[in-house]
Design a protein around this motif. Structure first.
Motif, PDB file in Angstrom:
ATOM      1  N   SER A   1       5.362 -35.033 -69.285  1.00  0.00           N
ATOM      2  CA  SER A   1       4.716 -34.160 -70.270  1.00  0.00           C
ATOM      3  C   SER A   1       5.362 -34.300 -71.642  1.00  0.00           C
ATOM      4  N   VAL A   2       6.683 -34.307 -71.679  1.00  0.00           N
ATOM      5  CA  VAL A   2       7.390 -34.443 -72.956  1.00  0.00           C
ATOM      6  C   VAL A   2       7.087 -35.797 -73.580  1.00  0.00           C
ATOM      7  N   ASN A   3       7.092 -36.837 -72.774  1.00  0.00           N
ATOM      8  CA  ASN A   3       6.786 -38.179 -73.274  1.00  0.00           C
ATOM      9  C   ASN A   3       5.367 -38.250 -73.838  1.00  0.00           C
ATOM     10  N   ALA A   4       4.405 -37.671 -73.126  1.00  0.00           N
ATOM     11  CA  ALA A   4       3.005 -37.730 -73.544  1.00  0.00           C
ATOM     12  C   ALA A   4       2.751 -36.935 -74.820  1.00  0.00           C
ATOM     13  N   ILE A   5       3.408 -35.813 -74.970  1.00  0.00           N
ATOM     14  CA  ILE A   5       3.124 -34.920 -76.092  1.00  0.00           C
ATOM     15  C   ILE A   5       4.067 -35.146 -77.275  1.00  0.00           C
ATOM     16  N   ALA A   6       5.357 -35.310 -76.995  1.00  0.00           N
ATOM     17  CA  ALA A   6       6.350 -35.409 -78.070  1.00  0.00           C
ATOM     18  C   ALA A   6       6.771 -36.846 -78.357  1.00  0.00           C
ATOM     19  N   GLY A   7       6.412 -37.764 -77.475  1.00  0.00           N
ATOM     20  CA  GLY A   7       6.743 -39.164 -77.688  1.00  0.00           C
ATOM     21  C   GLY A   7       7.947 -39.626 -76.887  1.00  0.00           C
ATOM     22  N   PRO A   8       8.084 -40.939 -76.748  1.00  0.00           N
ATOM     23  CA  PRO A   8       9.142 -41.501 -75.907  1.00  0.00           C
ATOM     24  C   PRO A   8      10.554 -41.328 -76.469  1.00  0.00           C
ATOM     25  N   SER A   9      10.688 -41.005 -77.728  1.00  0.00           N
ATOM     26  CA  SER A   9      12.030 -40.832 -78.297  1.00  0.00           C
ATOM     27  C   SER A   9      12.573 -39.409 -78.106  1.00  0.00           C
ATOM     28  N   ALA A  10      11.759 -38.511 -77.592  1.00  0.00           N
ATOM     29  CA  ALA A  10      12.198 -37.130 -77.361  1.00  0.00           C
ATOM     30  C   ALA A  10      13.107 -37.068 -76.136  1.00  0.00           C
ATOM     31  N   GLN A  11      14.126 -36.230 -76.230  1.00  0.00           N
ATOM     32  CA  GLN A  11      15.010 -35.965 -75.096  1.00  0.00           C
ATOM     33  C   GLN A  11      14.747 -34.551 -74.618  1.00  0.00           C
ATOM     34  N   VAL A  12      14.903 -34.338 -73.320  1.00  0.00           N
ATOM     35  CA  VAL A  12      14.688 -33.000 -72.779  1.00  0.00           C
ATOM     36  C   VAL A  12      15.868 -32.618 -71.885  1.00  0.00           C
ATOM     37  N   ARG A  13      16.317 -31.383 -72.069  1.00  0.00           N
ATOM     38  CA  ARG A  13      17.400 -30.817 -71.257  1.00  0.00           C
ATOM     39  C   ARG A  13      16.911 -29.521 -70.635  1.00  0.00           C
ATOM     40  N   VAL A  14      17.328 -29.299 -69.407  1.00  0.00           N
ATOM     41  CA  VAL A  14      17.085 -28.012 -68.764  1.00  0.00           C
ATOM     42  C   VAL A  14      18.370 -27.205 -68.904  1.00  0.00           C
ATOM     43  N   PHE A  15      18.222 -25.907 -69.164  1.00  0.00           N
ATOM     44  CA  PHE A  15      19.386 -25.032 -69.264  1.00  0.00           C
ATOM     45  C   PHE A  15      19.009 -23.669 -68.716  1.00  0.00           C
ATOM     46  N   GLY A  16      19.964 -22.791 -68.623  1.00  0.00           N
ATOM     47  CA  GLY A  16      19.696 -21.439 -68.144  1.00  0.00           C
ATOM     48  C   GLY A  16      19.775 -21.328 -66.635  1.00  0.00           C
ATOM     49  N   SER A  17      19.036 -20.384 -66.087  1.00  0.00           N
ATOM     50  CA  SER A  17      19.148 -20.029 -64.677  1.00  0.00           C
ATOM     51  C   SER A  17      18.749 -21.151 -63.719  1.00  0.00           C
ATOM     52  N   ARG A  18      17.943 -22.091 -64.155  1.00  0.00           N
ATOM     53  CA  ARG A  18      17.537 -23.194 -63.271  1.00  0.00           C
ATOM     54  C   ARG A  18      18.708 -24.105 -62.895  1.00  0.00           C
ATOM     55  N   LEU A  19      19.812 -23.995 -63.598  1.00  0.00           N
ATOM     56  CA  LEU A  19      20.995 -24.793 -63.267  1.00  0.00           C
ATOM     57  C   LEU A  19      21.867 -24.110 -62.216  1.00  0.00           C
ATOM     58  N   GLN A  20      21.555 -22.868 -61.902  1.00  0.00           N
ATOM     59  CA  GLN A  20      22.339 -22.112 -60.919  1.00  0.00           C
ATOM     60  C   GLN A  20      21.692 -22.240 -59.541  1.00  0.00           C
ATOM     61  N   ASP A  21      22.323 -23.025 -58.693  1.00  0.00           N
ATOM     62  CA  ASP A  21      21.755 -23.304 -57.372  1.00  0.00           C
ATOM     63  C   ASP A  21      21.641 -22.065 -56.488  1.00  0.00           C
ATOM     64  N   ASP A  22      22.477 -21.069 -56.711  1.00  0.00           N
ATOM     65  CA  ASP A  22      22.449 -19.878 -55.867  1.00  0.00           C
ATOM     66  C   ASP A  22      21.487 -18.798 -56.375  1.00  0.00           C
ATOM     67  N   ALA A  23      20.863 -19.016 -57.517  1.00  0.00           N
ATOM     68  CA  ALA A  23      19.912 -18.048 -58.076  1.00  0.00           C
ATOM     69  C   ALA A  23      18.531 -18.247 -57.448  1.00  0.00           C
ATOM     70  N   ARG A  24      17.653 -17.294 -57.692  1.00  0.00           N
ATOM     71  CA  ARG A  24      16.285 -17.388 -57.189  1.00  0.00           C
ATOM     72  C   ARG A  24      15.327 -17.054 -58.325  1.00  0.00           C
ATOM     73  N   GLY A  25      14.140 -17.673 -58.260  1.00  0.00           N
ATOM     74  CA  GLY A  25      13.110 -17.360 -59.243  1.00  0.00           C
ATOM     75  C   GLY A  25      13.519 -17.752 -60.646  1.00  0.00           C
ATOM     76  N   GLY A  26      12.917 -17.098 -61.594  1.00  0.00           N
ATOM     77  CA  GLY A  26      13.260 -17.334 -62.985  1.00  0.00           C
ATOM     78  C   GLY A  26      12.381 -18.371 -63.649  1.00  0.00           C
TER      79      GLY A  26
END
Length: 99
Positions: free
Chosen positions: A14-39
């Motif tokens: 999605s990022v490549n299609a919309i923002a182009g191949p030079s865009a970088q994407v990072r995930v941050f926040g609660s999705r990095l916490q393996d013991d969390a749920r939802g979010g």
């Protein structure tokens, strides 16, 4: 990290299609916490060129990625040379994981 390989690929595509191949994407926040749920999914999309319509780009990315993740809430923070840097950018860069 609480994202499947398929979700990571959908985000990258999605990022490549919309923002182009030079865009970088990072995930941050609660999705990095393996013991969390939802979010939601918090993403930092970094672009090397100025962005003319950042709100539109962010909304478009968020909607497309959300659809690919069956309606999961997706928050997109943009970083580009012409955009003001905020504390959330520093947090995302420090704690985030490059996809």
């Amino acid at each position: 990290m609480r994202l499947t390989d398929e979700q990571v690929q959908a985000i990258r595509d999605s990022v490549n299609a919309i923002a182009g191949p030079s865009a970088q994407v990072r995930v941050f926040g609660s999705r990095l916490q393996d013991d969390a749920r939802g979010g939601d999914v918090d993403l930092l999309v970094t672009l090397p060129e100025p962005v003319e319509q950042p709100a539109r780009l962010s909304a478009h990315l968020s909607a497309r990625i959300s659809r690919s993740m069956h309606g999961r809430q997706v928050d997109v923070v943009l970083s580009a040379p012409n955009l003001r840097r905020l504390p959330i950018h520093d947090i995302a860069l420090k704690e985030g994981r490059l996809l």
